[in-house]
Design a protein around this motif. Sequence first.
Motif, short mmCIF file in Angstrom:
data_model
loop_
_atom_site.label_atom_id
_atom_site.label_comp_id
_atom_site.label_asym_id
_atom_site.label_seq_id
_atom_site.Cartn_x
_atom_site.Cartn_y
_atom_site.Cartn_z
N GLU A 76 21.88 10.44 -40.69
CA GLU A 76 22.54 9.11 -39.76
C GLU A 76 22.77 10.03 -37.90
OE1 GLU A 76 26.07 8.71 -41.91
OE2 GLU A 76 26.12 5.86 -40.55
N TYR A 77 23.13 11.13 -38.47
CA TYR A 77 22.47 11.06 -36.57
C TYR A 77 22.16 12.73 -37.13
CZ TYR A 77 26.97 8.12 -36.52
OH TYR A 77 27.70 6.86 -36.54
N GLY A 78 20.97 12.70 -36.67
CA GLY A 78 20.34 13.89 -36.20
C GLY A 78 19.70 13.97 -37.15
N GLU A 79 19.13 15.23 -37.79
CA GLU A 79 17.84 15.91 -38.73
C GLU A 79 18.67 17.28 -39.45
OE1 GLU A 79 14.27 17.40 -36.04
OE2 GLU A 79 14.12 15.28 -36.85
N ASP A 80 18.14 17.34 -40.40
CA ASP A 80 18.27 18.53 -41.85
C ASP A 80 16.91 18.71 -41.82
OD1 ASP A 80 19.95 20.69 -42.51
OD2 ASP A 80 21.36 18.85 -43.10
N THR A 81 17.19 20.33 -42.50
CA THR A 81 16.00 20.91 -43.29
C THR A 81 16.05 21.46 -44.82
OG1 THR A 81 14.80 21.13 -40.75
CG2 THR A 81 14.59 22.48 -43.31
N LEU A 82 15.59 21.56 -45.59
CA LEU A 82 15.73 21.74 -46.58
C LEU A 82 14.17 22.64 -46.61
CD1 LEU A 82 16.98 18.32 -49.00
CD2 LEU A 82 17.71 20.81 -48.86
N GLU A 83 14.72 23.57 -47.88
CA GLU A 83 13.71 24.59 -48.35
C GLU A 83 13.27 24.90 -49.83
OE1 GLU A 83 13.42 27.76 -45.17
OE2 GLU A 83 14.92 28.08 -45.55
N LEU A 84 12.08 25.24 -50.30
CA LEU A 84 12.19 25.89 -51.67
C LEU A 84 11.79 27.10 -51.32
CD1 LEU A 84 10.31 22.58 -54.18
CD2 LEU A 84 13.29 23.95 -53.87
#
Length: 173
Positions: free
Chosen positions: A94-102
Amino acid sequence: MKNLSAYIRDVPDFPRKGILFKDITLLIGTPDVFAESVRQMAARAAKPDAVVAIESRGFIFGAPLAQHWNVPFVPARKFGKLPGRTVRQVYSLEYGEDTLELHADALKPGWRVVVVDDLLATGGTAGATVGLVEQLGARVSTALFAVELRGLGGRERLAPTQVEALIAFDVKE
Ligand code: AMP
Protein backbone atom coordinates in the motif's frame (compact mmCIF):
# COMPACT_ATOMS: atom_id res chain seq x y z
CA MET A 1 -18.18 -29.55 10.47
CA LYS A 2 -17.21 -26.45 12.45
CA ASN A 3 -17.88 -22.94 11.21
CA LEU A 4 -14.26 -21.93 10.63
CA SER A 5 -15.07 -18.24 10.22
CA ALA A 6 -16.05 -18.15 13.91
CA TYR A 7 -12.35 -18.69 14.68
CA ILE A 8 -11.19 -15.59 12.77
CA ARG A 9 -11.20 -12.47 14.93
CA ASP A 10 -11.60 -8.97 13.50
CA VAL A 11 -9.13 -6.46 14.92
CA PRO A 12 -9.98 -2.93 13.72
CA ASP A 13 -7.21 -0.43 13.00
CA PHE A 14 -4.34 -2.95 13.19
CA PRO A 15 -1.52 -2.60 12.31
CA ARG A 16 -2.62 0.84 11.09
CA LYS A 17 -5.75 2.94 11.22
CA GLY A 18 -8.26 1.85 8.58
CA ILE A 19 -7.06 -1.79 8.34
CA LEU A 20 -9.43 -4.51 9.56
CA PHE A 21 -6.96 -7.20 10.57
CA LYS A 22 -8.13 -10.82 10.33
CA ASP A 23 -6.51 -12.56 13.29
CA ILE A 24 -5.99 -16.33 12.91
CA THR A 25 -4.55 -16.97 16.39
CA LEU A 26 -7.78 -18.48 17.76
CA LEU A 27 -8.03 -20.83 14.76
CA ILE A 28 -4.44 -22.09 15.08
CA GLY A 29 -4.73 -22.10 18.87
CA THR A 30 -7.63 -24.59 18.80
CA PRO A 31 -6.01 -27.92 17.91
CA ASP A 32 -8.98 -29.69 16.30
CA VAL A 33 -9.92 -26.59 14.30
CA PHE A 34 -6.35 -26.07 13.12
CA ALA A 35 -6.09 -29.74 12.11
CA GLU A 36 -9.45 -29.58 10.30
CA SER A 37 -8.34 -26.41 8.47
CA VAL A 38 -5.17 -28.08 7.24
CA ARG A 39 -7.15 -31.17 6.15
CA GLN A 40 -9.62 -29.00 4.25
CA MET A 41 -6.83 -26.98 2.60
CA ALA A 42 -5.13 -30.22 1.52
CA ALA A 43 -8.38 -31.42 -0.04
CA ARG A 44 -8.54 -28.32 -2.27
CA ALA A 45 -5.35 -29.01 -4.22
CA ALA A 46 -3.75 -31.96 -5.94
CA LYS A 47 -0.53 -33.25 -4.40
CA PRO A 48 2.25 -30.97 -5.73
CA ASP A 49 6.00 -31.50 -6.13
CA ALA A 50 6.64 -28.85 -3.44
CA VAL A 51 4.89 -26.40 -1.13
CA VAL A 52 6.13 -22.81 -1.34
CA ALA A 53 4.96 -20.96 1.78
CA ILE A 54 5.13 -17.22 2.30
CA GLU A 55 6.86 -15.67 5.36
CA SER A 56 5.65 -15.64 7.99
CA ARG A 57 2.05 -16.73 8.60
CA GLY A 58 2.11 -18.82 5.42
CA PHE A 59 4.62 -21.06 7.19
CA ILE A 60 1.98 -22.00 9.80
CA PHE A 61 -0.20 -23.68 7.15
CA GLY A 62 2.52 -24.53 4.63
CA ALA A 63 4.57 -26.74 6.96
CA PRO A 64 1.79 -29.20 7.88
CA LEU A 65 0.61 -29.25 4.25
CA ALA A 66 4.11 -30.18 3.03
CA GLN A 67 4.19 -32.93 5.66
CA HIS A 68 0.71 -34.11 4.67
CA TRP A 69 1.77 -34.46 1.02
CA ASN A 70 5.27 -35.63 1.93
CA VAL A 71 6.86 -33.05 -0.39
CA PRO A 72 9.56 -30.39 0.17
CA PHE A 73 8.68 -27.31 2.23
CA VAL A 74 10.16 -24.26 0.50
CA PRO A 75 10.12 -20.90 2.33
CA ALA A 76 9.59 -17.68 0.37
CA ARG A 77 11.34 -15.16 2.62
CA LYS A 78 11.72 -11.43 2.99
CA PHE A 79 14.84 -9.95 1.43
CA GLY A 80 18.15 -10.83 3.09
CA LYS A 81 16.99 -13.82 5.18
CA LEU A 82 18.00 -16.72 2.93
CA PRO A 83 21.71 -17.59 3.11
CA GLY A 84 22.18 -19.17 -0.33
CA ARG A 85 21.95 -17.82 -3.88
CA THR A 86 18.46 -16.46 -4.47
CA VAL A 87 15.99 -15.20 -7.04
CA ARG A 88 14.07 -12.03 -6.13
CA GLN A 89 10.77 -10.40 -6.87
CA VAL A 90 9.90 -6.83 -5.90
CA TYR A 91 6.22 -6.10 -5.25
CA SER A 92 4.13 -3.09 -4.26
CA LEU A 93 2.61 -2.59 -0.86
CA GLU A 94 0.00 0.00 0.00
CA TYR A 95 2.90 2.30 0.84
CA GLY A 96 6.21 1.52 -0.89
CA GLU A 97 7.54 -1.86 -1.92
CA ASP A 98 8.98 -5.07 -0.55
CA THR A 99 11.07 -7.96 -1.85
CA LEU A 100 10.60 -11.73 -1.53
CA GLU A 101 13.25 -14.33 -2.28
CA LEU A 102 13.52 -18.07 -2.94
CA HIS A 103 16.70 -20.11 -2.92
CA ALA A 104 17.68 -20.53 -6.57
CA ASP A 105 18.04 -24.31 -6.16
CA ALA A 106 14.81 -24.79 -4.17
CA LEU A 107 12.65 -25.94 -7.12
CA LYS A 108 13.35 -28.01 -10.20
CA PRO A 109 12.18 -26.82 -13.65
CA GLY A 110 8.80 -28.34 -14.50
CA TRP A 111 7.71 -28.86 -10.90
CA ARG A 112 4.09 -28.15 -9.99
CA VAL A 113 3.96 -26.10 -6.84
CA VAL A 114 1.26 -25.11 -4.35
CA VAL A 115 1.79 -21.58 -2.97
CA VAL A 116 0.44 -21.16 0.58
CA ASP A 117 -0.32 -18.09 2.68
CA ASP A 118 -2.68 -17.35 5.55
CA LEU A 119 -4.66 -14.68 3.73
CA LEU A 120 -5.29 -13.28 0.24
CA ALA A 121 -6.02 -9.55 0.06
CA THR A 122 -4.83 -7.61 -3.02
CA GLY A 123 -2.75 -10.55 -4.26
CA GLY A 124 0.52 -8.59 -4.41
CA THR A 125 2.37 -10.93 -2.05
CA ALA A 126 1.11 -14.15 -3.61
CA GLY A 127 1.60 -12.72 -7.11
CA ALA A 128 5.27 -12.02 -6.35
CA THR A 129 5.63 -15.59 -5.09
CA VAL A 130 4.11 -16.96 -8.30
CA GLY A 131 6.73 -14.84 -10.12
CA LEU A 132 9.53 -16.41 -8.06
CA VAL A 133 8.30 -19.94 -8.82
CA GLU A 134 8.17 -19.11 -12.53
CA GLN A 135 11.69 -17.62 -12.45
CA LEU A 136 12.88 -21.12 -11.47
CA GLY A 137 11.00 -22.74 -14.38
CA ALA A 138 8.34 -24.30 -12.15
CA ARG A 139 4.64 -23.46 -12.21
CA VAL A 140 1.95 -22.87 -9.64
CA SER A 141 -0.91 -25.37 -9.80
CA THR A 142 -2.87 -23.77 -6.93
CA ALA A 143 -2.55 -20.71 -4.71
CA LEU A 144 -4.01 -21.85 -1.38
CA PHE A 145 -5.16 -19.64 1.51
CA ALA A 146 -6.95 -20.05 4.81
CA VAL A 147 -8.75 -16.71 4.35
CA GLU A 148 -9.71 -14.64 1.30
CA LEU A 149 -10.80 -11.00 1.48
CA ARG A 150 -13.12 -10.66 -1.51
CA GLY A 151 -13.41 -7.34 -3.26
CA LEU A 152 -9.73 -6.37 -3.19
CA GLY A 153 -8.91 -7.94 -6.55
CA GLY A 154 -6.59 -10.67 -5.28
CA ARG A 155 -8.18 -13.54 -7.16
CA GLU A 156 -8.29 -11.50 -10.37
CA ARG A 157 -4.65 -10.45 -9.97
CA LEU A 158 -3.53 -14.08 -9.65
CA ALA A 159 -5.47 -15.25 -12.74
CA PRO A 160 -5.03 -17.62 -14.49
CA THR A 161 -3.60 -19.36 -11.41
CA GLN A 162 -6.23 -21.43 -9.60
CA VAL A 163 -7.09 -19.82 -6.24
CA GLU A 164 -8.58 -21.73 -3.29
CA ALA A 165 -9.50 -20.38 0.15
CA LEU A 166 -11.31 -21.98 3.08
CA ILE A 167 -12.98 -18.89 4.48
CA ALA A 168 -14.08 -15.82 2.48
CA PHE A 169 -15.10 -12.39 3.74
CA ASP A 170 -16.55 -9.64 1.55
CA VAL A 171 -14.84 -6.29 2.01
CA LYS A 172 -15.35 -2.93 0.39
CA GLU A 173 -12.28 -1.25 -1.05
P1 AMP B 1 -1.86 -8.89 -0.23
O1 AMP B 1 -0.47 -8.89 -0.77
O2 AMP B 1 -2.52 -7.55 -0.30
O3 AMP B 1 -2.71 -10.00 -0.83
O4 AMP B 1 -1.76 -9.17 1.34
C1 AMP B 1 -1.57 -10.46 1.80
C2 AMP B 1 -0.53 -10.52 2.89
O5 AMP B 1 -0.70 -9.47 3.86
C3 AMP B 1 -0.67 -11.82 3.64
O6 AMP B 1 0.63 -12.32 3.91
C4 AMP B 1 -1.44 -11.47 4.89
O7 AMP B 1 -0.91 -12.14 6.00
C5 AMP B 1 -1.29 -9.96 5.05
N1 AMP B 1 -2.58 -9.24 5.18
C6 AMP B 1 -3.09 -8.34 4.31
N2 AMP B 1 -4.25 -7.84 4.74
C7 AMP B 1 -4.53 -8.45 5.90
C8 AMP B 1 -5.62 -8.38 6.84
N3 AMP B 1 -6.67 -7.57 6.65
N4 AMP B 1 -5.57 -9.18 7.93
C9 AMP B 1 -4.53 -10.01 8.13
N5 AMP B 1 -3.46 -10.11 7.30
C10 AMP B 1 -3.45 -9.36 6.19
